[in-house]
Scaffold this active site. Structure first.
Site, short mmCIF file in Angstrom:
data_model
loop_
_atom_site.label_atom_id
_atom_site.label_comp_id
_atom_site.label_asym_id
_atom_site.label_seq_id
_atom_site.Cartn_x
_atom_site.Cartn_y
_atom_site.Cartn_z
N ASP B 53 0.91 -1.62 0.45
CA ASP B 53 -0.19 0.20 -0.35
C ASP B 53 0.66 0.99 0.04
OD1 ASP B 53 0.66 -1.19 2.83
OD2 ASP B 53 -1.16 -0.88 3.28
N HIS B 141 -0.84 0.05 10.18
CA HIS B 141 -0.85 -1.14 10.25
C HIS B 141 0.88 -1.24 8.93
CE1 HIS B 141 -2.17 0.59 6.20
NE2 HIS B 141 -1.71 -0.63 5.60
N HIS B 142 1.69 -2.42 9.43
CA HIS B 142 3.01 -2.31 9.13
C HIS B 142 4.14 -1.71 9.78
CE1 HIS B 142 1.29 -3.59 5.30
NE2 HIS B 142 1.16 -3.34 4.55
N GLY B 437 26.37 -17.45 0.20
CA GLY B 437 25.97 -18.84 0.69
C GLY B 437 24.51 -18.93 1.74
N GLU B 500 25.33 -30.28 4.55
CA GLU B 500 25.44 -29.83 5.11
C GLU B 500 24.92 -31.61 6.56
OE1 GLU B 500 21.85 -26.28 6.25
OE2 GLU B 500 21.41 -28.16 7.26
#
Lengths: 591, 591
Positions: B53, B141-142, B437, B500
């Site tokens: 908005d 808002h926000h 990364g 990982e």
């Protein structure tokens, strides 16, 4: 209550003493396990996040923990949303998010900021390099390449109420306790760094014997007595022409029960702001619906604004929560109850929190002599001469589908505005992000809410989300399937960002989105053999009704997605009115 | 070059004068259009982002702009990645990201931090509330609900080299020019706030007549002459036993051509660090491959480390770029060329940048008398007695598939390590995030790269990504379909986070992911009738080979996704070696 509160204070003081005396008597425990033990004591059963090279060691401990499960989200923002949704439904506990250094924690930061804004207790644990690396500052992957190892902490400071930067095992337990206490007492996110080399260092477990408490410090008895007298005087003068207005902090700061006791005893009419929807039972005869300033239903607006006295509990006056700041309630007629202060007309009393004050007030008040009438809060199904699933039809219709103990999650936009005026059954729980308004939040939040609903014995989790919003966070549907959760997901397919079309750019291409095959999503995202999910498209009122009336569907035995075909430029009345007000304020004026 | 650099300096000074004199002569232009005009001058053709908005008014101007297209991403993080990928391929331009206040900009922050870390010029425009609202600070808002309207700026300060906080139309043009200049000269992200009420205010367009330049300030001629003498002396003493080592900043600070000229004239052997792969032609006889400290191929390691003198261009010594800091090249044998300084052995010369210095050096040097042999950089297809698509087989095999002018994008993990040792054809471009990364980056980056490849006349865009990483950002495949881009996407399906597993937790559940039906993705995410895309699964060497040899596939006439079934615990040699070194450093030691 008063004695609980005193016990909590005693525990806090004991912990402070422990910190100073550095007692070291009892069995040793890994720093990582100390943290997990604290979370276990606070009834945490799920940890949200994404594995990364600086949190893997700690994850071994999480995976081996008996009562805390690793969720393993698709990305960190979704994980943060998940922790937030979990915390909202699992009262008296908190949400926990685990990410890795830099890349992981920054991806989650909007989710943490949302928890800050909306006051949700979330612990964000970031796995960070070892203390040796933090001192020598090598150019590790996930760094900014300029030795600023503290940059992520500085960002976190903006969006958390406390930061626990663990730098040695000696202070680790006290830091963990400090940030957790801040998190649960203030209902706000906190940040904790966990260096790879400290996770497995051993410390005393002595402190674990003293529980952490979420109760606020006790009110000063003299001030409280004075405040009570003032309030009782105003109540007496108002001659029962009083309404209770419940708002966000009644939920966040845990006074739902206290408010219900007050209403039960006095019989006063009660209304709620949008952010407090579901805080008080909407099936109560004394519940009148949603007050939201000038965009309230005229009858509700009149009742609330005409009252001689407003008991305002936990108010949070944001634009979307107040009809764009159009409350018409003068301070001279208002008493505001907050978590850490009270306002009686124009006077502020710091330190007088509502958790302790409200029950005392209830005990001082008498049942109202005149029961002012409360027009019933209902939603009537409109008679429309077409097949289209309009917003005006949709919301009352799904309202009939709701059951007690449903967890109802509404995305910012058409959903959050549309569901407001629909009465919820008793003991249902409402989740929406009316202040922060980050689109896409509900997908993650639904995951977290569904986990928490299992823990606390709630029923179905039902999500309403627009097609535009779901695109932001869609992959988290996969985690729901993976963990065998069974939410019902209504995807309002209205071909783009309808809330934005109402604010600006109704015909603009930038409010379009790519068309997706919504009913194919669950199959692709994990339900490969089709046994775990079911998807539907409904295009007419009849199709919608038939589905909602189907017992198997309503029973929610598997995860279900319903694509609801709706007109692109249709919006709930409340959204249209809010957009009109908001559009005026934010107008792009050519000067 | 010297005169171009002087012209750039003259332009910069003129703009500074304009700022002070506040000239106001020529035609008026909206602030929003001023910004777009600058971007047009800098050859920007795409703007990435999500509507919200506080940016909708500006988006009207973007949508109406003749040469800048709005991309409209699925979420802000993906959009930031897109802007980053675009900037990397579209040299001499920049990437542009547009988000909304709070929720939007924070979602993108990891992408911006990555651009900072990896030195990519990205402009992040945040649509923010009007100046009136910024002064009165209502609970919009926000917002965070506590009036801290500057919190997002403070976060942005950590990850951008300049912040343009527009507060009035009077300073708007100068602020825009200042941050854009910082962005393009320093090859780093910058941040710009655009209040809703300023977008449509009118300002002088006078400054637009003076172009912005990305050329660095000219070197001091006396110091440069001295430095040149020093270098030439060392070169002479080295008796042609010299290697050139190219690294990241040769690409980021735009000296590829200068390096190629140097090599062409002198015939010196040239190697590159991982982050500079594709900076110099890998088909050149003088190109020897990738030097990455102790995990280099032994032959390469020996050649580089034995040289009497190393001309190091744009080095960036991060862990994954140096074999975990295992360079064995003493400073006494090194000359380091950087964008803003030069190091000759132990002496630093601030302000002597390589863009101007390198051509001067080339003109001073003679062709080498002895051409030291460079073992050819090749990748041999291994003979394996099974059908499995191993990492050892896969990379050389796809190496044969590459064509000149391909844009090759490799995700952090098995892909970025695996593709390193594969020679690329001439004029191909390599994208990877070896320092930052952030997994999932390549999906967005591929979108941006594919757009830029169209602009600059490059060929196919080819992505290699693991199943774990693609889950983070998968929705951006939808934007590729929507915009009719035709990348080839290899999804390495090895059942979780293999990188990982190599670092820690090989058998741990937290490294698992949910199984997806990868070949169904493109259909669901926008190619509803199946006409725009094609998807494949290959499970054996034969299937892979047949597909790569298929002319229609290689022709990339539509977007294509290839699911490559690979063993879960297989990894490229380089990754295994790096993980071993890195795992030692980050070990979770029980103390």
């Amino acid at each position: 209550m008063a004695s609980e509160s005193l016990q909590a204070e005693v525990d806090r003081l004991r912990l402070q003493l422990e910190t100073l005396q550095a007692k070291d008597g009892s069995a040793l425990i890994f720093v990582g396990d100390y943290l997990l033990k604290r979370l276990e004591q606070l009834k945490v059963t799920k940890m949200f996040g994404v594995p990364g090279d600086f949190n893997l060691g700690f994850l071994d401990l999480v995976e081996d923990h008996a009562t805390i499960d690793w969720v393993g989200n698709c990305n960190e923002l979704n994980a943060a949303y998940g922790a937030d949704g979990y915390a909202r439904v699992k009262e008296h506990s908190l949400g926990v998010l685990l990410t890795t250094f830099g890349v992981g924690e920054l991806s989650a930061i909007n989710g943490i900021a949302g928890a800050f804004s909306e006051m949700v207790p979330v612990l964000h644990i970031a796995g960070v390099p070892s203390m040796a690396q933090q001192k020598s500052k090598p150019m590790l992957h996930h760094t900014l390449g300029d030795s600023r190892y503290d940059a992520y902490i500085k960002a976190a400071e903006q969006f958390t109420v406390a930061q626990g930067i663990i730098t040695s095992k000696d202070s680790a337990a006290a830091e963990i306790d400090r940030v957790l206490t801040e998190c649960i007492t203030r209902a706000r996110p906190v940040y904790l760094t966990l260096p790879t080399d400290i996770v497995y260092q051993k410390i005393s477990s002595e402190r674990l014997k003293i529980p952490l408490s979420r109760l606020p410090p006790p009110n000063d008895p003299d001030v409280q007595a004075f405040v009570l007298d003032e309030i009782v005087k105003l109540v007496d003068e108002a001659d029962d022409d009083i309404v209770v207005l419940v708002d966000a902090c009644a939920i966040r700061h845990d006074v739902r029960e206290e408010v219900n006791e007050l209403i039960k005893k006095t019989g006063l009419p009660v209304y709620s702001a949008p952010m407090a929807k579901s805080a008080v039972s909407e099936s109560s005869e004394r519940y009148g619906g949603i007050y939201v300033g000038s965009i309230s239903h005229p009858e509700i607006k009149e009742k609330v604004e005409a009252a001689k006295l407003i008991l305002s509990v936990g108010c949070l006056k944001s634009d979307f929560n107040t009809g764009n700041f159009t409350y018409s309630i003068p301070l001279s007629r208002t008493i505001e109850f907050h978590s850490d202060h009270t306002k009686v007309q124009f006077a502020t009393f710091p330190g007088i929190g509502m958790k302790e004050l409200l029950p005392q007030l209830t005990s001082r008040l008498q049942p109202a002599k005149k029961l002012f009438p409360v027009p019933p809060f209902t939603a009537v199904l409109p008679q429309e001469n077409n097949d289209i699933i309009s917003q005006a039809y949709f919301w009352p219709r799904v309202g009939q589908f709701f059951k007690p103990q449903d967890v109802i999650v509404a995305e910012t936009g058409t959903s959050s505005f549309g569901v407001l005026d629909i009465p919820f059954p008793d003991k249902s729980v409402f989740l929406s992000q009316i202040l922060w308004g980050s689109i896409g939040w509900t997908t993650g939040a639904t995951l977290g809410a569904a986990f928490a609903a299992q823990d606390v014995g709630l029923g179905r989790t039902i999500l309403f989300i627009g097609d535009g919003s779901l695109q932001l966070t869609v992959q988290e549907l996969s985690s729901m399937i993976r963990h065998n959760l069974k939410p019902i997901i209504f995807v309002l397919n209205n071909d783009g960002y309808t809330i934005e079309r109402y604010l600006h750019g109704k015909e603009r291409k930038y409010n379009d989105i790519a068309p997706w095959k919504w009913t194919g999503l669950l199959g692709v995202l994990g339900d490969i053999d089709g046994s775990k999910s079911k998807s539907y498209t409904v295009s007419t009122k009849q199709e919608l009704s038939a589905l909602l009336d189907n017992a198997e569907f309503a029973d929610a035995g598997k995860i279900q997605l319903v694509e609801v075909m709706m007109p692109q430029l249709d919006a709930p009345q409340a959204l249209a009115r809010q957009a009109e007000l908001s559009g005026k304020t934010n107008a792009y004026v050519v000067v």
